[in-house]
Scaffold this motif. Structure first.
Motif, PDB file in Angstrom:
ATOM      1  N   SER A  63       0.885  -1.161   0.013  1.00  0.00           N
ATOM      2  CA  SER A  63       0.055  -0.090   0.008  1.00  0.00           C
ATOM      3  C   SER A  63       0.930   1.296   0.054  1.00  0.00           C
ATOM      4  CB  SER A  63      -0.841  -0.199   1.376  1.00  0.00           C
ATOM      5  OG  SER A  63      -1.512   1.023   1.397  1.00  0.00           O
ATOM      6  N   TRP A  64       0.573   2.098  -0.945  1.00  0.00           N
ATOM      7  CA  TRP A  64       1.458   3.297  -1.135  1.00  0.00           C
ATOM      8  C   TRP A  64       0.986   4.472  -0.412  1.00  0.00           C
ATOM      9  CZ3 TRP A  64       5.881   1.455  -2.676  1.00  0.00           C
ATOM     10  CH2 TRP A  64       6.134   0.312  -3.519  1.00  0.00           C
ATOM     11  N   TYR A  65       1.743   5.387   0.025  1.00  0.00           N
ATOM     12  CA  TYR A  65       1.298   6.695   0.169  1.00  0.00           C
ATOM     13  C   TYR A  65       2.582   7.550  -0.532  1.00  0.00           C
ATOM     14  CZ  TYR A  65       4.107   7.069   4.577  1.00  0.00           C
ATOM     15  OH  TYR A  65       5.140   7.241   5.454  1.00  0.00           O
ATOM     16  N   TYR A  66       2.190   8.988  -0.665  1.00  0.00           N
ATOM     17  CA  TYR A  66       3.073   9.823  -1.358  1.00  0.00           C
ATOM     18  C   TYR A  66       3.121  11.177  -0.379  1.00  0.00           C
ATOM     19  CZ  TYR A  66       1.794   6.925  -5.304  1.00  0.00           C
ATOM     20  OH  TYR A  66       1.700   5.744  -5.849  1.00  0.00           O
ATOM     21  N   GLU A  67       4.478  11.836  -0.340  1.00  0.00           N
ATOM     22  CA  GLU A  67       4.602  12.952   0.229  1.00  0.00           C
ATOM     23  C   GLU A  67       5.242  14.211  -0.586  1.00  0.00           C
ATOM     24  OE1 GLU A  67       4.534  11.557   5.093  1.00  0.00           O
ATOM     25  OE2 GLU A  67       6.314  12.415   4.155  1.00  0.00           O
ATOM     26  N   ASP A  68       5.005  15.265  -0.401  1.00  0.00           N
ATOM     27  CA  ASP A  68       5.675  16.576  -1.136  1.00  0.00           C
ATOM     28  C   ASP A  68       6.217  17.231   0.127  1.00  0.00           C
ATOM     29  OD1 ASP A  68       6.554  18.190  -3.011  1.00  0.00           O
ATOM     30  OD2 ASP A  68       4.605  19.049  -3.309  1.00  0.00           O
TER      31      ASP A  68
END
Length: 175
Positions: free
Chosen positions: A130-135
């Motif tokens: 399961s992925w999540y992204y951050e900027d």
């Protein structure tokens, strides 16, 4: 004193589309520092805007030693009055960083800006990640700053390590 502000915008794989991207647009920018900052050689203002809570900003402030910077995947060292800021390898799955990377050297009173984005995995089961992204936007000041100084001030050094997180070519640098 060293002042660090880290702004993170986090979203799930389900929120990769254009409507969700429009909701995130403009969130990864400097914000006002809290009116009272704790004492310490290093002060960190950590701000998170997470999709899970409607991108409402949550912030924490901490004061202490250089360990606070390590918790942000930064390595700080001083050479006389100069502050050397390096990036440490973190938990990101993409883009991978094999070792420390030099970001900038700040003279007294200078500010450095570091921009990056990452993909993280949250599961322990390799067959169903399961992925999540951050900027990220990190501002480092080799000085004590107050109020809106980080918002209104132009950085003396600017490093942009953002990449295209969903595949394809590298993102063009945006200043």
């Amino acid at each position: 004193m060293i002042t660090i502000q880290r702004i993170r915008v986090r979203w799930s794989a389900a929120a990769r589309g254009a409507p969700q991207a429009n909701m995130r647009r403009g969130l990864c920018r400097p914000v006002m520092l809290p009116p009272s900052l704790p004492a310490g050689d290093v002060v960190v203002h950590d701000v998170l805007a997470d999709e899970a809570n409607g991108y409402t900003r949550q912030d924490e402030v901490a004061g202490g030693g250089v360990q606070l910077a390590r918790d942000l995947d930064l390595w700080l060292s001083t050479e006389t009055s100069r502050l050397v800021v390096d990036r440490l390898p973190g938990r990101a799955v993409y883009p991978r960083q094999s070792g420390p990377g030099s970001l900038f050297t700040l003279l007294p009173g200078q500010v450095g800006r570091y921009r990056a984005n990452f993909r993280f995995t949250v599961t322990t089961r390799a067959c169903n990640p399961s992925w999540y992204y951050e900027d990220w936007l990190i501002l480092v000041a080799n000085d004590q700053v107050r109020g809106d100084e980080l918002v209104s001030r132009k950085a003396d050094h600017d490093v942009d390590h953002r990449v295209h997180l969903y595949g394809g070519r590298r993102r063009p640098s945006q200043r």
